[in-house]
Write an enzyme that holds these catalytic residues in place. Structure first.
Site, PDB file in Angstrom:
ATOM      1  N   HIS A  50       0.842  -1.189   0.000  1.00  0.00           N
ATOM      2  CA  HIS A  50       0.000   0.000   0.000  1.00  0.00           C
ATOM      3  C   HIS A  50       0.880   1.244   0.000  1.00  0.00           C
ATOM      4  CE1 HIS A  50      -0.218   0.497   4.722  1.00  0.00           C
ATOM      5  NE2 HIS A  50       0.998   0.281   4.294  1.00  0.00           N
ATOM      6  N   ASP A  85      -4.833 -10.355  -0.816  1.00  0.00           N
ATOM      7  CA  ASP A  85      -3.538 -11.025  -0.752  1.00  0.00           C
ATOM      8  C   ASP A  85      -2.721 -10.813  -2.025  1.00  0.00           C
ATOM      9  OD1 ASP A  85      -1.634 -12.655   0.586  1.00  0.00           O
ATOM     10  OD2 ASP A  85      -2.214 -14.353  -0.667  1.00  0.00           O
ATOM     11  N   HIS A  86      -1.455 -10.396  -1.831  1.00  0.00           N
ATOM     12  CA  HIS A  86      -0.510 -10.160  -2.923  1.00  0.00           C
ATOM     13  C   HIS A  86      -1.048  -9.149  -3.935  1.00  0.00           C
ATOM     14  CE1 HIS A  86       1.479 -13.630  -1.160  1.00  0.00           C
ATOM     15  NE2 HIS A  86       2.550 -13.314  -1.852  1.00  0.00           N
ATOM     16  N   GLU A 121      -0.507  -4.924  11.527  1.00  0.00           N
ATOM     17  CA  GLU A 121       0.239  -4.520  10.339  1.00  0.00           C
ATOM     18  C   GLU A 121       1.706  -4.915  10.455  1.00  0.00           C
ATOM     19  OE1 GLU A 121      -0.383  -0.551   8.077  1.00  0.00           O
ATOM     20  OE2 GLU A 121       1.303  -0.209   9.431  1.00  0.00           O
ATOM     21  N   HIS A 144       3.411  -5.272   3.641  1.00  0.00           N
ATOM     22  CA  HIS A 144       3.317  -5.831   4.991  1.00  0.00           C
ATOM     23  C   HIS A 144       2.798  -7.266   4.910  1.00  0.00           C
ATOM     24  CE1 HIS A 144       3.900  -1.991   7.045  1.00  0.00           C
ATOM     25  NE2 HIS A 144       3.007  -1.454   6.235  1.00  0.00           N
ATOM     26  N   CYS A 165       6.032   6.357   4.354  1.00  0.00           N
ATOM     27  CA  CYS A 165       4.901   5.583   3.829  1.00  0.00           C
ATOM     28  C   CYS A 165       4.246   6.253   2.624  1.00  0.00           C
ATOM     29  CB  CYS A 165       3.857   5.364   4.916  1.00  0.00           C
ATOM     30  SG  CYS A 165       4.467   4.376   6.311  1.00  0.00           S
ATOM     31  N   HIS A 211       4.928   0.242  -0.250  1.00  0.00           N
ATOM     32  CA  HIS A 211       5.687  -0.737   0.531  1.00  0.00           C
ATOM     33  C   HIS A 211       4.722  -1.826   0.969  1.00  0.00           C
ATOM     34  CE1 HIS A 211       3.947   2.028   3.446  1.00  0.00           C
ATOM     35  NE2 HIS A 211       3.987   1.036   4.322  1.00  0.00           N
TER      36      HIS A 211
END
Length: 300
Positions: free
Chosen positions: A157, A222-223, A269, A184, A176, A182
């Protein structure tokens, strides 16, 4: 019974950990093989399966002249006498008479442990882990309990408002806000509450609950790059708080259709950042992004 709360305050909670290993089987004699397998899945297989259970007993009280809420040696002895010595390396379906009527699911086992301990200790909560990704909580409210599942997803994100410049976003979000974002490894905990069925011992179909979380959250997130791949975050900054709030919005109705209530969403996170959203406020508050404060707790 020592479970009645006194009028004095403040109150201090004390937690005692215990553990036991036991096996059980989800099987109802009045159902045929197909019905048992349909409802309980692999848990219906003969002769059963086992778990290493971890139990947390929460007690309340005032600190006495010895600096204790309760003498931990006494607490340990009571838990061993009333619970762990009877359950450890046992077949749960047979060990206590309550399980002849209601199956020893995690949530029902937590309820019965409360009943066994309440006459002896000032308990306020039983938390029972069947394994690290599945646990139940019981607080002495008749047949009502809470079931918790944990899952995870990996996603990228960028924290930046689209109406602000890079310089302005950097002042607000720091690193950020960098253009390429980046990632998580998010850990998600979903808590649902409801009444324990007096026969099956279940408050919700666990497989159905896990499927809902996978369908509405894990698969779409996801991904993926949340800002680009999840339409909701095209305009909404995907902070941990906003992600948790959106997950609550996504899951509330599907969980309700399973006959349960969405109780809490916890999103971790990173080891340093997590947030929790409590979902038992008015449902319409989920549709008011400008007013999430009463439900949201961020830990940074």
């Amino acid at each position: 019974m020592r479970g009645a709360e006194p009028n004095s305050s403040p109150r201090l909670n004390l937690n005692r950990r215990a553990q036991f290993s036991a096996s059980h089987r989800y099987w109802l004699s009045e159902w045929d093989d197909n019905k048992n397998q349909q409802v309980f899945g692999a848990c219906s297989r003969f002769p059963g399966h086992g778990h290493n259970y971890v139990l947390f007993v929460s007690l309340w009280g005032e600190i006495d002249q010895y600096g204790m809420v309760e003498n931990l040696s006494t607490v340990k002895q009571v838990i061993k006498r009333e619970v762990t010595s009877q359950l450890d390396h046992a077949y749960l379906n047979d060990v206590w008479e309550e399980f002849q009527t209601t199956l020893p699911t995690t949530e029902n086992l937590a309820r019965i442990i409360w009943k066994r301990l309440a006459p002896h200790l000032p308990i306020v909560k039983i938390q029972l882990f069947e394994h690290p990704q599945l646990w139940a909580e019981y607080q002495g409210n008749a047949m009502k309990a809470t079931l918790n599942i944990q899952t995870h997803f990996s996603a990228a994100h960028r924290l930046a408002r689209p109406d602000l410049s890079l310089e302005e976003n950097t002042k607000i979000y720091g690193k950020c806000a960098r253009t390429h974002g980046h990632g998580h490894n998010y850990h998600l905990e979903v808590s649902v509450s409801g009444d324990i069925d007096p026969r099956t011992g279940m408050l919700v179909d666990l497989v159905a609950l896990q499927n809902i979380v996978d369908e509405y959250v894990v698969e779409p997130f996801d991904h993926n790059f949340l800002n680009k791949d999840v339409p909701h975050f095209a305009e909404v900054v995907p902070t941990a708080e906003n992600i948790a709030l959106y997950i609550a919005q996504l899951l509330q109705q599907p969980v309700k259709e399973l006959g349960a209530q969405l109780e809490k969403i916890k999103l971790i996170e990173s080891p340093n950042n997590s947030c929790e959203i409590y979902c038992n406020a008015k449902a319409e508050s989920f549709n008011l992004p400008s007013q999430p404060e009463p439900q949201l707790m961020a830990l940074r």
